[in-house]
Write an enzyme that holds these catalytic residues in place. Sequence first.
Site, PDB file in Angstrom:
ATOM      1  N   ASN A   1     -22.296  20.877  44.288  1.00  0.00           N
ATOM      2  CA  ASN A   1     -22.331  21.192  45.727  1.00  0.00           C
ATOM      3  C   ASN A   1     -23.191  20.141  46.420  1.00  0.00           C
ATOM      4  O   ASN A   1     -23.795  19.287  45.751  1.00  0.00           O
ATOM      5  CB  ASN A   1     -22.856  22.613  45.967  1.00  0.00           C
ATOM      6  CG  ASN A   1     -24.243  22.805  45.404  1.00  0.00           C
ATOM      7  OD1 ASN A   1     -25.179  22.111  45.787  1.00  0.00           O
ATOM      8  ND2 ASN A   1     -24.390  23.718  44.454  1.00  0.00           N
TER       9      ASN A   1
ATOM     10  N   ASP B   1     -20.928  23.363  37.042  1.00  0.00           N
ATOM     11  CA  ASP B   1     -22.219  22.779  37.434  1.00  0.00           C
ATOM     12  C   ASP B   1     -23.357  23.421  36.626  1.00  0.00           C
ATOM     13  O   ASP B   1     -24.205  22.712  36.036  1.00  0.00           O
ATOM     14  CB  ASP B   1     -22.405  23.034  38.942  1.00  0.00           C
ATOM     15  CG  ASP B   1     -23.496  22.207  39.581  1.00  0.00           C
ATOM     16  OD1 ASP B   1     -24.063  21.340  38.904  1.00  0.00           O
ATOM     17  OD2 ASP B   1     -23.767  22.439  40.783  1.00  0.00           O
TER      18      ASP B   1
HETATM   19  N1  AR6 Z   1     -15.998  23.115  31.310  1.00  0.00           N
HETATM   20  C1  AR6 Z   1     -14.881  22.838  32.002  1.00  0.00           C
HETATM   21  N2  AR6 Z   1     -14.482  23.495  33.100  1.00  0.00           N
HETATM   22  C2  AR6 Z   1     -15.283  24.520  33.498  1.00  0.00           C
HETATM   23  C3  AR6 Z   1     -16.462  24.893  32.833  1.00  0.00           C
HETATM   24  C4  AR6 Z   1     -16.819  24.138  31.673  1.00  0.00           C
HETATM   25  N3  AR6 Z   1     -17.924  24.395  30.976  1.00  0.00           N
HETATM   26  N4  AR6 Z   1     -17.007  25.948  33.498  1.00  0.00           N
HETATM   27  C5  AR6 Z   1     -16.181  26.239  34.528  1.00  0.00           C
HETATM   28  N5  AR6 Z   1     -15.138  25.388  34.529  1.00  0.00           N
HETATM   29  P1  AR6 Z   1     -16.289  25.661  39.668  1.00  0.00           P
HETATM   30  P2  AR6 Z   1     -15.816  24.366  42.283  1.00  0.00           P
HETATM   31  C6  AR6 Z   1     -13.991  25.295  35.443  1.00  0.00           C
HETATM   32  O1  AR6 Z   1     -16.427  26.990  40.316  1.00  0.00           O
HETATM   33  O2  AR6 Z   1     -14.655  25.257  42.545  1.00  0.00           O
HETATM   34  C7  AR6 Z   1     -20.771  25.651  41.597  1.00  0.00           C
HETATM   35  O3  AR6 Z   1     -21.636  26.740  41.804  1.00  0.00           O
HETATM   36  C8  AR6 Z   1     -13.616  26.499  36.259  1.00  0.00           C
HETATM   37  O4  AR6 Z   1     -12.901  27.451  35.473  1.00  0.00           O
HETATM   38  O5  AR6 Z   1     -17.257  25.300  38.594  1.00  0.00           O
HETATM   39  O6  AR6 Z   1     -15.688  22.911  42.564  1.00  0.00           O
HETATM   40  C9  AR6 Z   1     -21.246  24.387  42.325  1.00  0.00           C
HETATM   41  O7  AR6 Z   1     -22.658  24.309  42.371  1.00  0.00           O
HETATM   42  C10 AR6 Z   1     -12.714  25.839  37.305  1.00  0.00           C
HETATM   43  O8  AR6 Z   1     -11.419  25.600  36.744  1.00  0.00           O
HETATM   44  O9  AR6 Z   1     -16.377  24.451  40.767  1.00  0.00           O
HETATM   45  C11 AR6 Z   1     -20.651  24.566  43.681  1.00  0.00           C
HETATM   46  O10 AR6 Z   1     -21.454  25.382  44.509  1.00  0.00           O
HETATM   47  C12 AR6 Z   1     -13.376  24.468  37.515  1.00  0.00           C
HETATM   48  O11 AR6 Z   1     -14.277  24.296  36.403  1.00  0.00           O
HETATM   49  C13 AR6 Z   1     -19.333  25.249  43.421  1.00  0.00           C
HETATM   50  O12 AR6 Z   1     -19.529  25.959  42.197  1.00  0.00           O
HETATM   51  C14 AR6 Z   1     -14.162  24.353  38.815  1.00  0.00           C
HETATM   52  O13 AR6 Z   1     -14.799  25.579  39.117  1.00  0.00           O
HETATM   53  C15 AR6 Z   1     -18.224  24.269  43.241  1.00  0.00           C
HETATM   54  O14 AR6 Z   1     -17.017  24.964  43.131  1.00  0.00           O
END
Ligand code: AR6
Length: 176
Positions: free
Chosen positions: A25, A35
Amino acid sequence: MTERIEVIQGDITRQTVDAIVNAANTTLLGGGGVDGAIHAAAGPELLAACRTLEGCATGEAKITRGYRLSAPWVIHTVGPIWRGGGHDEDVLLARCYQNCFLLAVRHEITTIAFPAISTGVYRFPLERAAIIAVKETRRFLESRLAMRKVVFVCFNGATLDGYRKVLAERPQGKAS
Ligand code: AR6
C-alpha cells in the site's frame, strides 16, 4: 517468449528468484495479504528499509533487499483499489508491472515472481487483472531477452485457473 513465463500455485515468499514483487500500500509499512507474508518472512530489517522510502504512489514501484528471504530483492508496488473501472484502474495496474520491470532492468534482475497484484483486498477483478499482467509481461519479454523467467505465483486455485486461461489465449494482434 511464452516459455519464459511460468504460472504456479504457491507462496511467493518461498520462491527462489532474484526478486519477488510485493503488492503493498502507499505507506510501504506493511499490511495483510501478500504484504504481511513478505514482511513476516523477510524479518524486521525489511520494515526498517521500507521506512526510509517515504511511501510509494499507486502505480509506482520501489526496491529493497530481501533480507531473510531467499530472493535477494523485493520490489514493492502499489496496485489500484478497484472502484468500478472508471478511475484509471487498468492503466494504473499496467504501470505497476511496467515500473517493476524498469527496476528489474536497473538491478540486473533476471528472474522475478509476481503475485496477482490488486486482486485481493483491493478487489480488482481477477481475469481483468491477469490480462493486464500477461500483456505487460509479454511486451516486456519481447524487448528484454536478458529476462530469463517471470513467475506468476497464485495463492489459490481460482487465481491459478484465471491465469492459465489468460495465458492459453492467443496474444492480441498475433497471428500465431
Ligand atoms: N504468496 C502469493 N500470493 C499471495 C500470498 C502469498 N504468500 N498471500 C496472498 N496472496 P492482497 P492487494 C495473494 O490482498 O489486493 C495488503 O494489506 C492473494 O490471494 O495481498 O494488492 C497491502 O498492505 C491475492 O491473489 O493484495 C495493501 O493494503 C494477491 O496475493 C493491500 O493488501 C493479492 O492480494 C493490497 O491489496
